[in-house]
Design a protein around this motif. Structure first.
Motif, PDB file in Angstrom:
ATOM      1  N   GLN A  58       0.798  -1.201   0.000  1.00 32.59           N
ATOM      2  CA  GLN A  58       0.000   0.000   0.000  1.00 32.59           C
ATOM      3  C   GLN A  58       0.840   1.265   0.000  1.00 32.59           C
ATOM      4  OE1 GLN A  58       0.420  -2.171   2.284  1.00 32.59           O
ATOM      5  NE2 GLN A  58       0.349  -1.340   4.369  1.00 32.59           N
ATOM      6  N   VAL A  59       2.095   1.146   0.390  1.00 34.34           N
ATOM      7  CA  VAL A  59       3.022   2.268   0.332  1.00 34.34           C
ATOM      8  C   VAL A  59       3.878   2.117  -0.913  1.00 34.34           C
ATOM      9  CG1 VAL A  59       4.954   3.437   1.439  1.00 34.34           C
ATOM     10  CG2 VAL A  59       3.049   2.588   2.814  1.00 34.34           C
ATOM     11  N   GLN A  60       3.958   3.158  -1.675  1.00 35.29           N
ATOM     12  CA  GLN A  60       4.744   3.134  -2.898  1.00 35.29           C
ATOM     13  C   GLN A  60       5.718   4.299  -2.945  1.00 35.29           C
ATOM     14  OE1 GLN A  60       3.158   1.809  -6.817  1.00 35.29           O
ATOM     15  NE2 GLN A  60       1.177   2.286  -5.882  1.00 35.29           N
ATOM     16  N   LEU A  61       6.917   4.018  -3.384  1.00 31.02           N
ATOM     17  CA  LEU A  61       7.888   5.036  -3.712  1.00 31.02           C
ATOM     18  C   LEU A  61       8.201   4.868  -5.191  1.00 31.02           C
ATOM     19  CD1 LEU A  61      10.403   4.806  -0.715  1.00 31.02           C
ATOM     20  CD2 LEU A  61       8.363   6.234  -0.920  1.00 31.02           C
ATOM     21  N   VAL A  62       7.782   5.820  -5.980  1.00 30.29           N
ATOM     22  CA  VAL A  62       7.936   5.737  -7.425  1.00 30.29           C
ATOM     23  C   VAL A  62       9.076   6.635  -7.853  1.00 30.29           C
ATOM     24  CG1 VAL A  62       6.834   6.030  -9.656  1.00 30.29           C
ATOM     25  CG2 VAL A  62       5.501   5.212  -7.710  1.00 30.29           C
ATOM     26  N   GLU A  63      10.106   6.024  -8.414  1.00 25.64           N
ATOM     27  CA  GLU A  63      11.281   6.745  -8.857  1.00 25.64           C
ATOM     28  C   GLU A  63      11.227   6.986 -10.360  1.00 25.64           C
ATOM     29  OE1 GLU A  63      14.932   4.943  -7.593  1.00 25.64           O
ATOM     30  OE2 GLU A  63      14.048   4.198  -5.735  1.00 25.64           O
ATOM     31  N   SER A  64      11.833   8.073 -10.766  1.00 28.72           N
ATOM     32  CA  SER A  64      11.932   8.389 -12.179  1.00 28.72           C
ATOM     33  C   SER A  64      13.136   9.285 -12.411  1.00 28.72           C
ATOM     34  CB  SER A  64      10.657   9.070 -12.689  1.00 28.72           C
ATOM     35  OG  SER A  64      10.443  10.309 -12.033  1.00 28.72           O
ATOM     36  N   GLY A  65      13.538   9.406 -13.660  1.00 28.54           N
ATOM     37  CA  GLY A  65      14.590  10.327 -14.026  1.00 28.54           C
ATOM     38  C   GLY A  65      15.914   9.708 -14.402  1.00 28.54           C
ATOM     39  N   GLY A  66      16.059   8.403 -14.226  1.00 28.93           N
ATOM     40  CA  GLY A  66      17.300   7.763 -14.594  1.00 28.93           C
ATOM     41  C   GLY A  66      17.456   7.680 -16.098  1.00 28.93           C
ATOM     42  N   LEU A  85      16.772  13.017 -10.564  1.00 28.34           N
ATOM     43  CA  LEU A  85      15.960  11.912 -10.103  1.00 28.34           C
ATOM     44  C   LEU A  85      14.834  12.427  -9.212  1.00 28.34           C
ATOM     45  CD1 LEU A  85      18.694   9.303  -9.098  1.00 28.34           C
ATOM     46  CD2 LEU A  85      17.700   9.746 -11.350  1.00 28.34           C
ATOM     47  N   SER A  86      13.688  11.785  -9.315  1.00 30.25           N
ATOM     48  CA  SER A  86      12.547  12.114  -8.476  1.00 30.25           C
ATOM     49  C   SER A  86      12.041  10.854  -7.802  1.00 30.25           C
ATOM     50  CB  SER A  86      11.412  12.731  -9.300  1.00 30.25           C
ATOM     51  OG  SER A  86      11.814  13.931  -9.915  1.00 30.25           O
ATOM     52  N   CYS A  87      11.519  11.010  -6.609  1.00 30.66           N
ATOM     53  CA  CYS A  87      10.926   9.903  -5.867  1.00 30.66           C
ATOM     54  C   CYS A  87       9.703  10.428  -5.140  1.00 30.66           C
ATOM     55  CB  CYS A  87      11.936   9.314  -4.882  1.00 30.66           C
ATOM     56  SG  CYS A  87      11.255   8.029  -3.803  1.00 30.66           S
ATOM     57  N   ALA A  88       8.549   9.921  -5.511  1.00 28.44           N
ATOM     58  CA  ALA A  88       7.288  10.350  -4.926  1.00 28.44           C
ATOM     59  C   ALA A  88       6.721   9.247  -4.047  1.00 28.44           C
ATOM     60  CB  ALA A  88       6.295  10.719  -6.018  1.00 28.44           C
ATOM     61  N   ALA A  89       6.437   9.587  -2.806  1.00 30.06           N
ATOM     62  CA  ALA A  89       5.864   8.646  -1.858  1.00 30.06           C
ATOM     63  C   ALA A  89       4.354   8.801  -1.824  1.00 30.06           C
ATOM     64  CB  ALA A  89       6.444   8.862  -0.464  1.00 30.06           C
ATOM     65  N   LYS A 126       4.258  17.499  -1.830  1.00 30.15           N
ATOM     66  CA  LYS A 126       4.109  16.399  -2.776  1.00 30.15           C
ATOM     67  C   LYS A 126       4.703  15.095  -2.268  1.00 30.15           C
ATOM     68  CE  LYS A 126       4.322  19.440  -6.824  1.00 30.15           C
ATOM     69  NZ  LYS A 126       5.039  19.724  -8.094  1.00 30.15           N
ATOM     70  N   ASN A 127       5.269  15.109  -1.069  1.00 30.05           N
ATOM     71  CA  ASN A 127       5.975  13.939  -0.536  1.00 30.05           C
ATOM     72  C   ASN A 127       6.993  13.413  -1.545  1.00 30.05           C
ATOM     73  OD1 ASN A 127       4.877  13.858   2.024  1.00 30.05           O
ATOM     74  ND2 ASN A 127       3.307  12.348   1.510  1.00 30.05           N
ATOM     75  N   THR A 128       7.753  14.325  -2.089  1.00 30.25           N
ATOM     76  CA  THR A 128       8.690  13.991  -3.145  1.00 30.25           C
ATOM     77  C   THR A 128      10.093  14.481  -2.793  1.00 30.25           C
ATOM     78  OG1 THR A 128       6.960  14.103  -4.835  1.00 30.25           O
ATOM     79  CG2 THR A 128       9.232  14.269  -5.589  1.00 30.25           C
ATOM     80  N   VAL A 129      11.071  13.648  -3.084  1.00 29.29           N
ATOM     81  CA  VAL A 129      12.462  14.009  -2.900  1.00 29.29           C
ATOM     82  C   VAL A 129      13.149  13.961  -4.257  1.00 29.29           C
ATOM     83  CG1 VAL A 129      13.166  11.633  -2.349  1.00 29.29           C
ATOM     84  CG2 VAL A 129      14.580  13.566  -1.597  1.00 29.29           C
ATOM     85  N   TYR A 130      14.083  14.874  -4.465  1.00 31.83           N
ATOM     86  CA  TYR A 130      14.777  14.993  -5.728  1.00 31.83           C
ATOM     87  C   TYR A 130      16.277  14.868  -5.515  1.00 31.83           C
ATOM     88  CZ  TYR A 130      10.343  17.273  -6.853  1.00 31.83           C
ATOM     89  OH  TYR A 130       9.015  17.570  -7.008  1.00 31.83           O
ATOM     90  N   LEU A 131      16.945  14.440  -6.547  1.00 28.80           N
ATOM     91  CA  LEU A 131      18.400  14.438  -6.562  1.00 28.80           C
ATOM     92  C   LEU A 131      18.857  15.015  -7.891  1.00 28.80           C
ATOM     93  CD1 LEU A 131      20.943  13.611  -4.937  1.00 28.80           C
ATOM     94  CD2 LEU A 131      20.974  11.507  -6.300  1.00 28.80           C
ATOM     95  N   GLN A 132      19.376  16.229  -7.840  1.00 27.08           N
ATOM     96  CA  GLN A 132      19.942  16.859  -9.021  1.00 27.08           C
ATOM     97  C   GLN A 132      21.399  16.447  -9.128  1.00 27.08           C
ATOM     98  OE1 GLN A 132      18.477  18.942 -11.425  1.00 27.08           O
ATOM     99  NE2 GLN A 132      20.437  18.596 -12.463  1.00 27.08           N
TER     100      GLN A 132
END
Length: 116
Positions: free
Chosen positions: A1-9, A20-24, A75-81
């Motif tokens: 039920q908990v998801q961390l969706v990563e994108s940007g690679g 990179l983005s990660c949305a919880a 947005k419960n989102t963490v980024y990595l530039q």
């Protein structure tokens, strides 16, 4: 039920940049710290960067001055530039979140490949 969706690679040339983005989402308790780890083939998973709920950051020595971690709490989102990428940065990058109840969740991982 908990998801961390990563994108940007993806695949970039040395010296290039990625974000990179990660949305919880889902039934997650209050988030404390969020961070990024990476794992290259044959190596241990290592911490790349972390950020607390108050905005304090911590970076691995190998990425200081090149990578920047940030978060958007609405947005419960963490980024990595990631700037000035090097072939040594090639790895699978994993998002991690920790709640105030000391529960930890991992993203699925996103591949970052830096060519010479």
């Amino acid at each position: 039920q908990v998801q961390l969706v990563e994108s940007g690679g993806g695949l970039v040339q040395a010296g290039g940049s990625l974000r990179l983005s990660c949305a919880a989402s889902g039934s997650i308790f209050r988030i404390n710290a969020m961070g990024w780890y990476r794992q290259a083939p044959g190596k241990q998973r290592e911490l790349v960067a972390a950020i607390t709920s108050g905005g304090s950051t911590n970076y691995a020595d190998s990425v200081k001055g090149r990578f920047t971690i940030s978060r958007d709490n609405t947005k419960n989102t963490v980024y990595l530039q990631m700037n000035s990428l090097k072939p040594e940065d090639t790895a699978v990058y994993y998002c991690n979140v920790g709640t105030v109840r000391a529960r930890y969740y991992w993203g699925q991982g996103t591949q970052v490949t830096v060519s010479s």
